[in-house]
Design a protein around this motif. Structure first.
Motif, PDB file in Angstrom:
ATOM      1  N   VAL A 191     -29.561 -26.420  -4.490  1.00 49.01           N
ATOM      2  CA  VAL A 191     -28.830 -28.324  -4.693  1.00 49.01           C
ATOM      3  C   VAL A 191     -27.922 -27.983  -3.588  1.00 49.01           C
ATOM      4  CG1 VAL A 191     -28.152 -29.179  -6.790  1.00 49.01           C
ATOM      5  CG2 VAL A 191     -30.477 -27.960  -6.809  1.00 49.01           C
ATOM      6  N   PHE A 226     -17.871 -23.556  -1.366  1.00 52.52           N
ATOM      7  CA  PHE A 226     -16.898 -22.514  -1.707  1.00 52.52           C
ATOM      8  C   PHE A 226     -18.372 -21.386  -1.891  1.00 52.52           C
ATOM      9  CE2 PHE A 226     -15.748 -19.556  -5.175  1.00 52.52           C
ATOM     10  CZ  PHE A 226     -14.205 -18.970  -4.275  1.00 52.52           C
ATOM     11  N   LEU A 259     -20.393 -17.376  -2.550  1.00 51.75           N
ATOM     12  CA  LEU A 259     -20.506 -15.656  -2.586  1.00 51.75           C
ATOM     13  C   LEU A 259     -21.678 -15.607  -0.869  1.00 51.75           C
ATOM     14  CD1 LEU A 259     -22.634 -14.869  -5.739  1.00 51.75           C
ATOM     15  CD2 LEU A 259     -19.887 -14.374  -5.048  1.00 51.75           C
ATOM     16  N   ILE A 283     -16.312 -17.225  -7.533  1.00 53.45           N
ATOM     17  CA  ILE A 283     -15.866 -17.693  -9.080  1.00 53.45           C
ATOM     18  C   ILE A 283     -14.693 -16.981  -9.870  1.00 53.45           C
ATOM     19  CG2 ILE A 283     -16.640 -20.335  -8.700  1.00 53.45           C
ATOM     20  CD1 ILE A 283     -18.464 -19.949 -11.278  1.00 53.45           C
ATOM     21  N   CYS A 320     -22.076 -26.571  -8.687  1.00 55.91           N
ATOM     22  CA  CYS A 320     -23.931 -26.445  -8.530  1.00 55.91           C
ATOM     23  C   CYS A 320     -24.131 -24.482  -8.665  1.00 55.91           C
ATOM     24  CB  CYS A 320     -24.033 -26.883  -7.939  1.00 55.91           C
ATOM     25  SG  CYS A 320     -23.874 -26.984  -5.723  1.00 55.91           S
ATOM     26  N   SER A 378     -24.817 -29.009 -15.231  1.00 60.79           N
ATOM     27  CA  SER A 378     -25.511 -28.561 -16.511  1.00 60.79           C
ATOM     28  C   SER A 378     -26.879 -28.229 -16.082  1.00 60.79           C
ATOM     29  CB  SER A 378     -26.011 -29.239 -17.482  1.00 60.79           C
ATOM     30  OG  SER A 378     -25.394 -28.430 -18.635  1.00 60.79           O
ATOM     31  N   LYS A 388     -25.113 -21.525 -19.700  1.00 61.37           N
ATOM     32  CA  LYS A 388     -25.548 -23.334 -19.194  1.00 61.37           C
ATOM     33  C   LYS A 388     -24.639 -24.243 -20.515  1.00 61.37           C
ATOM     34  CE  LYS A 388     -26.056 -24.602 -15.203  1.00 61.37           C
ATOM     35  NZ  LYS A 388     -25.373 -24.175 -14.732  1.00 61.37           N
ATOM     36  N   GLY A 392     -36.481 -28.544 -14.474  1.00 63.25           N
ATOM     37  CA  GLY A 392     -36.763 -27.507 -13.556  1.00 63.25           C
ATOM     38  C   GLY A 392     -36.502 -28.617 -12.129  1.00 63.25           C
TER      39      GLY A 392
HETATM   40  P1  NAD Z   1     -28.840 -21.186  -6.311  1.00 60.81           P
HETATM   41  O1  NAD Z   1     -29.710 -20.201  -6.578  1.00 60.81           O
HETATM   42  O2  NAD Z   1     -30.695 -21.589  -4.458  1.00 60.81           O
HETATM   43  O3  NAD Z   1     -27.920 -21.919  -5.751  1.00 60.81           O
HETATM   44  C1  NAD Z   1     -26.728 -21.472  -6.268  1.00 60.81           C
HETATM   45  C2  NAD Z   1     -25.857 -21.177  -5.642  1.00 60.81           C
HETATM   46  O4  NAD Z   1     -24.775 -20.065  -6.183  1.00 60.81           O
HETATM   47  C3  NAD Z   1     -26.149 -19.825  -4.208  1.00 60.81           C
HETATM   48  O5  NAD Z   1     -26.172 -20.460  -3.015  1.00 60.81           O
HETATM   49  C4  NAD Z   1     -25.111 -18.688  -5.784  1.00 60.81           C
HETATM   50  O6  NAD Z   1     -24.734 -18.347  -3.933  1.00 60.81           O
HETATM   51  C5  NAD Z   1     -24.088 -18.868  -5.898  1.00 60.81           C
HETATM   52  N1  NAD Z   1     -23.097 -18.667  -6.431  1.00 60.81           N
HETATM   53  C6  NAD Z   1     -24.313 -17.727  -7.364  1.00 60.81           C
HETATM   54  N2  NAD Z   1     -22.709 -17.322  -8.079  1.00 60.81           N
HETATM   55  C7  NAD Z   1     -21.813 -17.619  -7.182  1.00 60.81           C
HETATM   56  C8  NAD Z   1     -20.497 -16.967  -7.535  1.00 60.81           C
HETATM   57  N3  NAD Z   1     -20.104 -15.895  -8.940  1.00 60.81           N
HETATM   58  N4  NAD Z   1     -18.977 -17.339  -6.992  1.00 60.81           N
HETATM   59  C9  NAD Z   1     -19.721 -18.417  -6.328  1.00 60.81           C
HETATM   60  N5  NAD Z   1     -21.252 -18.299  -5.686  1.00 60.81           N
HETATM   61  C10 NAD Z   1     -21.947 -18.502  -6.525  1.00 60.81           C
HETATM   62  O7  NAD Z   1     -29.655 -22.915  -7.517  1.00 60.81           O
HETATM   63  P2  NAD Z   1     -29.716 -23.885  -7.736  1.00 60.81           P
HETATM   64  O8  NAD Z   1     -31.824 -24.150  -7.512  1.00 60.81           O
HETATM   65  O9  NAD Z   1     -29.708 -24.364  -6.287  1.00 60.81           O
HETATM   66  O10 NAD Z   1     -29.030 -24.076  -8.946  1.00 60.81           O
HETATM   67  C11 NAD Z   1     -28.141 -24.868  -8.724  1.00 60.81           C
HETATM   68  C12 NAD Z   1     -27.365 -25.582 -10.185  1.00 60.81           C
HETATM   69  O11 NAD Z   1     -28.642 -26.654 -11.011  1.00 60.81           O
HETATM   70  C13 NAD Z   1     -27.301 -24.110 -11.048  1.00 60.81           C
HETATM   71  O12 NAD Z   1     -26.233 -24.672 -11.284  1.00 60.81           O
HETATM   72  C14 NAD Z   1     -28.584 -24.212 -12.018  1.00 60.81           C
HETATM   73  O13 NAD Z   1     -27.858 -23.369 -13.472  1.00 60.81           O
HETATM   74  C15 NAD Z   1     -28.256 -25.543 -12.116  1.00 60.81           C
HETATM   75  N6  NAD Z   1     -30.110 -25.852 -12.709  1.00 60.81           N
HETATM   76  C16 NAD Z   1     -30.830 -25.173 -11.321  1.00 60.81           C
HETATM   77  C17 NAD Z   1     -32.587 -25.510 -12.184  1.00 60.81           C
HETATM   78  C18 NAD Z   1     -33.733 -25.275 -11.202  1.00 60.81           C
HETATM   79  O14 NAD Z   1     -34.745 -24.772 -12.164  1.00 60.81           O
HETATM   80  N7  NAD Z   1     -33.050 -24.182 -10.057  1.00 60.81           N
HETATM   81  C19 NAD Z   1     -32.810 -26.348 -13.061  1.00 60.81           C
HETATM   82  C20 NAD Z   1     -31.697 -27.422 -14.328  1.00 60.81           C
HETATM   83  C21 NAD Z   1     -30.049 -26.386 -13.534  1.00 60.81           C
END
Ligand code: NAD
Length: 238
Positions: A15, A36, A38, A51, A70, A109, A141, A167
């Motif tokens: 995202v 920002f 990892l 974070i 995110c 969220s 969450k 999702g």
């Molecule tokens: P993703 O795993 O592709 O990306 C998450 C990013 O957060 C990663 O690049 C990771 O390195 C980073 N991250 C994790 N821990 C960290 C920390 N301690 N400090 C800094 N960075 C950190 O996930 P995504 O699919 O892009 O999801 C984005 C957001 O959407 C998340 O908050 C997730 O909870 C929410 N979400 C996702 C879904 C889904 O189906 N993928 C559904 C609903 C909500």
């Protein structure tokens, strides 16, 4: 043209990368974007940080107007990591934003904050958070969303909002889409559990990102402090 400094926490994730691309493609505002995360990415200036470390966060948020958060650990991990990152990490994000005067905090969220296995049809934002969550990811969450929304304080110029996708799928997705692909490759599409009437809401990643970009432009004292469900429309890419 107006210039706005934005930090995307989790900018190297699925995202986050779409959000960064859409912000940089926006022709109406000159967004100066920093990721920002990892890990670094090649789309924008990247700060490698965690974070759970408030000093790193505070430094990255200096002179920033908008913070999009995110970041989250992926699904399927242990309880401890979700509480550490989603709860303590999000508390750090809120505290760091307030301490350096960030004006808008946009939090990704999840629709799962109101879902614990029951049927949900035409669900809207009036549904309360679950008392008992499906797992630690969903529970944390939910706690994180409440932390962000309770921090909303228009009187002092700090606005917060939470967006709830279901999702997420789309190009680059290595979670939902990849598991469907893997199951098909392993021949698991031959079996059906139940009557094939189960509905599940999926949200296209570009539309999820677009909702965040809309918040960068339109978040104000009237619409802040609330969560919004994100559903699909025509797919939006960059
Ligand atoms: P993703 O795993 O592709 O990306 C998450 C990013 O957060 C990663 O690049 C990771 O390195 C980073 N991250 C994790 N821990 C960290 C920390 N301690 N400090 C800094 N960075 C950190 O996930 P995504 O699919 O892009 O999801 C984005 C957001 O959407 C998340 O908050 C997730 O909870 C929410 N979400 C996702 C879904 C889904 O189906 N993928 C559904 C609903 C909500």
């Amino acid at each position: 043209m107006e210039t706005k400094k934005v930090v995307v926490i989790g900018g190297s994730g699925l995202v986050g990368q779409y959000i960064i691309k859409q912000l940089l493609n926006d022709k109406s505002v000159n967004y100066q974007v920093t990721s920002f995360d990892l890990t670094a990415n090649s789309l924008s200036h990247s700060v490698i940080g965690d974070i759970t470390n408030i000093a790193q966060l505070t430094e990255a948020l200096e002179n920033v107007e908008i913070c999009i958060h995110c970041a989250s650990p992926r699904t399927g991990l242990g309880k401890e990591i979700y509480f550490k990152v989603n709860v303590e990490g999000t508390r750090n994000v809120v505290d760091a934003c307030k301490s350096v005067g960030v004006k808008k905090l946009i939090f990704t969220s999840s629709a799962s904050v109101v879902y614990n296995g029951q049927h949900l049809l035409n669900a809207n934002e009036d549904l309360p958070h679950c008392d008992i969550h499906l797992d630690a990811y969903n529970e944390t969450k939910s706690i994180a969303e409440k932390l962000v929304l309770e921090a909303n304080d228009p009187a002092s110029g700090f606005l917060t909002i939470a967006l709830r996708p279901a999702g997420i799928f789309g190009p680059g997705d290595l979670q939902a889409s990849y598991s469907v692909y893997k199951a098909a490759k392993e021949g698991k599409y031959k079996y059906m559990v139940g009557e094939n009437k189960t509905l599940f809401d999926m949200t296209f990643v570009g539309n999820v990102a677009h909702a965040h970009v809309l918040c960068c432009k339109n978040l104000n004292a009237e619409n802040s402090g609330q969560a919004y469900n994100i559903t699909n429309d025509e797919p939006i890419y960059w």
